[in-house]
Scaffold this motif. Structure first.
Motif, PDB file in Angstrom:
ATOM      1  N   LYS A  33     -13.372  18.719   8.825  1.00 38.26           N
ATOM      2  CA  LYS A  33     -12.217  19.585   9.029  1.00 38.26           C
ATOM      3  C   LYS A  33     -11.506  19.952   7.723  1.00 38.26           C
ATOM      4  CE  LYS A  33     -11.309  17.889  13.713  1.00 38.26           C
ATOM      5  NZ  LYS A  33     -10.316  17.255  14.620  1.00 38.26           N
ATOM      6  N   LEU A  34     -11.891  19.291   6.627  1.00 34.98           N
ATOM      7  CA  LEU A  34     -11.209  19.517   5.347  1.00 34.98           C
ATOM      8  C   LEU A  34     -12.027  20.348   4.365  1.00 34.98           C
ATOM      9  CD1 LEU A  34      -9.821  15.905   4.712  1.00 34.98           C
ATOM     10  CD2 LEU A  34      -8.642  17.823   5.827  1.00 34.98           C
ATOM     11  N   GLN A  35     -13.239  20.700   4.726  1.00 35.91           N
ATOM     12  CA  GLN A  35     -14.164  21.254   3.748  1.00 35.91           C
ATOM     13  C   GLN A  35     -13.784  22.631   3.206  1.00 35.91           C
ATOM     14  OE1 GLN A  35     -16.357  19.048   2.467  1.00 35.91           O
ATOM     15  NE2 GLN A  35     -15.180  17.785   3.917  1.00 35.91           N
ATOM     16  N   ASP A  36     -12.917  23.360   3.896  1.00 39.72           N
ATOM     17  CA  ASP A  36     -12.450  24.653   3.384  1.00 39.72           C
ATOM     18  C   ASP A  36     -11.122  24.543   2.653  1.00 39.72           C
ATOM     19  OD1 ASP A  36     -14.626  26.176   4.199  1.00 39.72           O
ATOM     20  OD2 ASP A  36     -13.806  26.447   6.210  1.00 39.72           O
ATOM     21  N   GLY A  37     -10.693  23.307   2.391  1.00 39.34           N
ATOM     22  CA  GLY A  37      -9.455  23.096   1.644  1.00 39.34           C
ATOM     23  C   GLY A  37      -8.368  22.449   2.482  1.00 39.34           C
ATOM     24  N   TYR A  38      -7.427  21.806   1.803  1.00 37.09           N
ATOM     25  CA  TYR A  38      -6.343  21.108   2.487  1.00 37.09           C
ATOM     26  C   TYR A  38      -5.122  21.036   1.578  1.00 37.09           C
ATOM     27  CZ  TYR A  38      -7.540  17.157  -0.533  1.00 37.09           C
ATOM     28  OH  TYR A  38      -7.776  16.366  -1.640  1.00 37.09           O
ATOM     29  N   ASN A  39      -3.958  20.881   2.192  1.00 43.32           N
ATOM     30  CA  ASN A  39      -2.734  20.590   1.465  1.00 43.32           C
ATOM     31  C   ASN A  39      -2.513  19.083   1.488  1.00 43.32           C
ATOM     32  OD1 ASN A  39      -1.923  23.292   0.832  1.00 43.32           O
ATOM     33  ND2 ASN A  39      -1.281  23.562   2.960  1.00 43.32           N
ATOM     34  N   ALA A  40      -1.815  18.565   0.502  1.00 45.78           N
ATOM     35  CA  ALA A  40      -1.613  17.117   0.399  1.00 45.78           C
ATOM     36  C   ALA A  40      -0.142  16.799   0.192  1.00 45.78           C
ATOM     37  CB  ALA A  40      -2.435  16.546  -0.755  1.00 45.78           C
ATOM     38  N   MET A  41       0.313  15.739   0.894  1.00 46.24           N
ATOM     39  CA  MET A  41       1.685  15.253   0.723  1.00 46.24           C
ATOM     40  C   MET A  41       1.634  13.757   0.434  1.00 46.24           C
ATOM     41  SD  MET A  41       4.065  17.189   3.570  1.00 46.24           S
ATOM     42  CE  MET A  41       3.361  16.322   4.971  1.00 46.24           C
ATOM     43  N   GLY A  42       2.167  13.355  -0.719  1.00 50.28           N
ATOM     44  CA  GLY A  42       2.197  11.951  -1.097  1.00 50.28           C
ATOM     45  C   GLY A  42       3.620  11.443  -1.141  1.00 50.28           C
ATOM     46  N   PHE A  43       3.852  10.323  -0.465  1.00 51.97           N
ATOM     47  CA  PHE A  43       5.190   9.746  -0.404  1.00 51.97           C
ATOM     48  C   PHE A  43       5.278   8.535  -1.322  1.00 51.97           C
ATOM     49  CE2 PHE A  43       4.666  12.314   3.272  1.00 51.97           C
ATOM     50  CZ  PHE A  43       5.913  12.843   3.532  1.00 51.97           C
ATOM     51  N   SER A  44       6.246   8.585  -2.252  1.00 54.90           N
ATOM     52  CA  SER A  44       6.432   7.531  -3.247  1.00 54.90           C
ATOM     53  C   SER A  44       5.122   7.316  -4.009  1.00 54.90           C
ATOM     54  CB  SER A  44       6.953   6.254  -2.587  1.00 54.90           C
ATOM     55  OG  SER A  44       7.512   5.396  -3.558  1.00 54.90           O
ATOM     56  N   GLN A  45       4.591   6.076  -4.068  1.00 52.12           N
ATOM     57  CA  GLN A  45       3.404   5.858  -4.876  1.00 52.12           C
ATOM     58  C   GLN A  45       2.203   6.668  -4.368  1.00 52.12           C
ATOM     59  OE1 GLN A  45       2.823   1.585  -4.667  1.00 52.12           O
ATOM     60  NE2 GLN A  45       1.451   1.744  -2.905  1.00 52.12           N
ATOM     61  N   GLY A  46       2.224   7.062  -3.096  1.00 53.32           N
ATOM     62  CA  GLY A  46       1.181   7.938  -2.583  1.00 53.32           C
ATOM     63  C   GLY A  46       1.127   9.270  -3.302  1.00 53.32           C
ATOM     64  N   GLY A  47       2.220   9.639  -3.972  1.00 56.04           N
ATOM     65  CA  GLY A  47       2.266  10.886  -4.728  1.00 56.04           C
ATOM     66  C   GLY A  47       1.357  10.869  -5.930  1.00 56.04           C
ATOM     67  N   GLN A  48       1.486   9.840  -6.785  1.00 53.64           N
ATOM     68  CA  GLN A  48       0.608   9.794  -7.949  1.00 53.64           C
ATOM     69  C   GLN A  48      -0.826   9.470  -7.557  1.00 53.64           C
ATOM     70  OE1 GLN A  48       3.452   7.919  -7.716  1.00 53.64           O
ATOM     71  NE2 GLN A  48       3.191   5.860  -8.518  1.00 53.64           N
ATOM     72  N   PHE A  49      -1.005   8.786  -6.425  1.00 56.83           N
ATOM     73  CA  PHE A  49      -2.368   8.493  -5.973  1.00 56.83           C
ATOM     74  C   PHE A  49      -3.075   9.778  -5.540  1.00 56.83           C
ATOM     75  CE2 PHE A  49      -1.033   3.947  -4.470  1.00 56.83           C
ATOM     76  CZ  PHE A  49      -0.683   3.633  -5.769  1.00 56.83           C
ATOM     77  N   LEU A  50      -2.363  10.656  -4.827  1.00 59.31           N
ATOM     78  CA  LEU A  50      -2.976  11.925  -4.435  1.00 59.31           C
ATOM     79  C   LEU A  50      -3.178  12.844  -5.640  1.00 59.31           C
ATOM     80  CD1 LEU A  50      -1.389  12.786  -0.973  1.00 59.31           C
ATOM     81  CD2 LEU A  50      -3.816  12.514  -1.498  1.00 59.31           C
ATOM     82  N   ARG A  51      -2.323  12.727  -6.640  1.00 57.69           N
ATOM     83  CA  ARG A  51      -2.573  13.506  -7.875  1.00 57.69           C
ATOM     84  C   ARG A  51      -3.872  13.052  -8.515  1.00 57.69           C
ATOM     85  NH1 ARG A  51      -1.048  12.790 -13.317  1.00 57.69           N
ATOM     86  NH2 ARG A  51       0.598  11.279 -12.820  1.00 57.69           N
ATOM     87  N   ALA A  52      -4.140  11.753  -8.474  1.00 56.22           N
ATOM     88  CA  ALA A  52      -5.402  11.238  -8.998  1.00 56.22           C
ATOM     89  C   ALA A  52      -6.579  11.796  -8.210  1.00 56.22           C
ATOM     90  CB  ALA A  52      -5.417   9.715  -8.955  1.00 56.22           C
ATOM     91  N   VAL A  53      -6.409  11.945  -6.900  1.00 61.60           N
ATOM     92  CA  VAL A  53      -7.456  12.559  -6.078  1.00 61.60           C
ATOM     93  C   VAL A  53      -7.704  13.989  -6.538  1.00 61.60           C
ATOM     94  CG1 VAL A  53      -8.046  13.359  -3.749  1.00 61.60           C
ATOM     95  CG2 VAL A  53      -7.041  11.085  -4.067  1.00 61.60           C
ATOM     96  N   ALA A  54      -6.635  14.742  -6.756  1.00 63.76           N
ATOM     97  CA  ALA A  54      -6.776  16.128  -7.215  1.00 63.76           C
ATOM     98  C   ALA A  54      -7.520  16.192  -8.541  1.00 63.76           C
ATOM     99  CB  ALA A  54      -5.399  16.777  -7.350  1.00 63.76           C
ATOM    100  N   GLN A  55      -7.229  15.262  -9.442  1.00 63.12           N
ATOM    101  CA  GLN A  55      -7.828  15.277 -10.772  1.00 63.12           C
ATOM    102  C   GLN A  55      -9.267  14.772 -10.776  1.00 63.12           C
ATOM    103  OE1 GLN A  55      -3.487  14.188 -12.725  1.00 63.12           O
ATOM    104  NE2 GLN A  55      -5.277  13.250 -13.662  1.00 63.12           N
ATOM    105  N   ARG A  56      -9.571  13.804  -9.933  1.00 57.16           N
ATOM    106  CA  ARG A  56     -10.883  13.172  -9.976  1.00 57.16           C
ATOM    107  C   ARG A  56     -11.879  13.722  -8.965  1.00 57.16           C
ATOM    108  NH1 ARG A  56      -9.042   6.757 -10.418  1.00 57.16           N
ATOM    109  NH2 ARG A  56      -8.214   6.848 -12.561  1.00 57.16           N
ATOM    110  N   CYS A  57     -11.389  14.292  -7.884  1.00 61.52           N
ATOM    111  CA  CYS A  57     -12.267  14.664  -6.767  1.00 61.52           C
ATOM    112  C   CYS A  57     -12.006  16.106  -6.338  1.00 61.52           C
ATOM    113  CB  CYS A  57     -12.060  13.714  -5.601  1.00 61.52           C
ATOM    114  SG  CYS A  57     -12.171  11.962  -6.051  1.00 61.52           S
ATOM    115  N   PRO A  58     -12.638  17.065  -7.001  1.00 65.13           N
ATOM    116  CA  PRO A  58     -12.348  18.476  -6.751  1.00 65.13           C
ATOM    117  C   PRO A  58     -12.937  19.049  -5.470  1.00 65.13           C
ATOM    118  CG  PRO A  58     -14.065  18.262  -8.390  1.00 65.13           C
ATOM    119  CD  PRO A  58     -13.581  16.870  -8.118  1.00 65.13           C
ATOM    120  N   SER A  59     -13.712  18.262  -4.752  1.00 67.22           N
ATOM    121  CA  SER A  59     -14.293  18.757  -3.508  1.00 67.22           C
ATOM    122  C   SER A  59     -14.142  17.721  -2.412  1.00 67.22           C
ATOM    123  CB  SER A  59     -15.779  19.085  -3.709  1.00 67.22           C
ATOM    124  OG  SER A  59     -16.359  19.573  -2.520  1.00 67.22           O
ATOM    125  N   PRO A  60     -13.549  18.137  -1.274  1.00 70.85           N
ATOM    126  CA  PRO A  60     -13.028  19.471  -0.931  1.00 70.85           C
ATOM    127  C   PRO A  60     -11.776  19.820  -1.731  1.00 70.85           C
ATOM    128  CG  PRO A  60     -12.450  17.905   0.778  1.00 70.85           C
ATOM    129  CD  PRO A  60     -13.354  17.181  -0.156  1.00 70.85           C
TER     130      PRO A  60
END
Length: 308
Positions: A106-133
């Motif tokens: 369900k995510l393969q065409d793209g997704y939005n991400a919301m990180g709360f507190s430390q989940g914020g920098q963790f999702l930024r790491a996902v954006a930087q390290r894992c460009p697909s999806p």
């Protein structure tokens, strides 16, 4: 968010609490189908608590009919999920999430991400390290993007955990065993010892390009359509609160702070934030409350538009 739910978000934290480009996403997705949302909770919280992430999930589903919302569970149970927010190596958590996202059809065409507190920098790491999806928009709520230098207002039901964490951080936040097994140490940023932080931090110093430039980190982050950072004006949890907008203490002391634009990270554009700022991809929002404390009305007005 209703006052009770907002208060519970704050209370939970006080208990100690990817890629096609955005352009290709816009052309490939059925325009009548909402963009999915991925949520990552903060320290001491879990994916599905009905008063925190569960409430956020239902609120998004209420405001955007037919939307798919994935609230990340790090572990096989709610208890494991909460415990892993303290004790599972952050790099391992990010790798696990990247794998989960890559397998979710369900995510393969793209997704939005919301990180709360430390989940914020963790999702930024996902954006930087894992460009697909592809991550389309990233929204962080009280994310500690330049780390923390303290754990104020941590006591609560889990005060024994907080006391133990403080003890470990005081003993040696940058020792290998603590870095490997204590989540909060992995984004601990000591302004009195910047060299030690840069050399020994196994997570934050890496994603903030402190030891060198990983061009893929920069390229991947710059593919975001919007990077939205929510700062809480009366935050008593994050030290310093400026970290929520990429500011931090000036080196050698812990009183005066610098802003994102004054940072080496921005001035040398190590992460692409300066370039993103020039084309208005960075958004800085303020919520008038303590950590993760905001109303349902504020969320609908200020955040939901980025999810549509």
């Amino acid at each position: 968010m209703a006052p009770l739910a907002a208060g519970c978000l704050l209370l939970l934290f006080s208990f100690c609490s990817v890629r096609r480009t955005a352009a290709s996403w816009n052309t490939s997705r059925n325009l009548t189908e909402p963009t999915p949302v991925v949520i990552w909770h903060g320290m001491g919280d879990s994916c599905c608590n009905p008063l925190s992430m569960g409430f956020i999930k239902k609120l998004v589903e209420q405001e955007i009919p037919r939307i798919y919302v994935l609230s990340l569970e790090i572990g096989n149970t709610i208890t494991e999920d909460m415990e892993n927010s303290f004790f599972m190596n952050v790099n391992d958590q990010v790798a696990l999430v990247c794998n989960i996202l890559s397998k979710d059809k369900k995510l393969q065409d793209g997704y939005n991400a919301m990180g709360f507190s430390q989940g914020g920098q963790f999702l930024r790491a996902v954006a930087q390290r894992c460009p697909s999806p592809a991550m389309v928009n990233l929204i962080t709520f009280g994310g500690q993007h330049q780390g923390v230098y303290g754990l104020p207002h941590c006591p609560g039901v889990s005060s024994h955990i907080c006391n133990w964490i403080r003890k470990m951080l005081n003993l040696g936040a940058y020792s290998s065993p603590i870095q490997e097994h204590l989540v909060q140490a992995e984004y601990w940023h000591d302004p009195l010892n910047e060299d030690l932080y840069r050399n020994k931090s196994i997570f934050l110093a890496d994603i903030n390009q402190e030891r060198g430039i990983n061009e893929s980190y920069k390229e991947n982050l710059m593919k975001l359509k919007k990077f939205v950072m929510v700062k809480f004006s009366s935050d008593t949890m994050v030290d310093p609160v400026d970290s929520e907008w990429f500011g931090f203490y000036k080196a050698g002391q812990a009183k005066e702070t610098y802003t994102l634009k004054e940072s080496v990270l921005y001035q040398e554009d190590r992460l692409g934030l300066k370039a993103m700022d020039k084309v208005k991809k960075l958004e800085f929002l303020t919520a008038n409350g303590d950590h993760l404390q905001f109303s349902e009305e504020w969320f609908i007005k200020n955040i939901v538009p980025y999810l549509k």
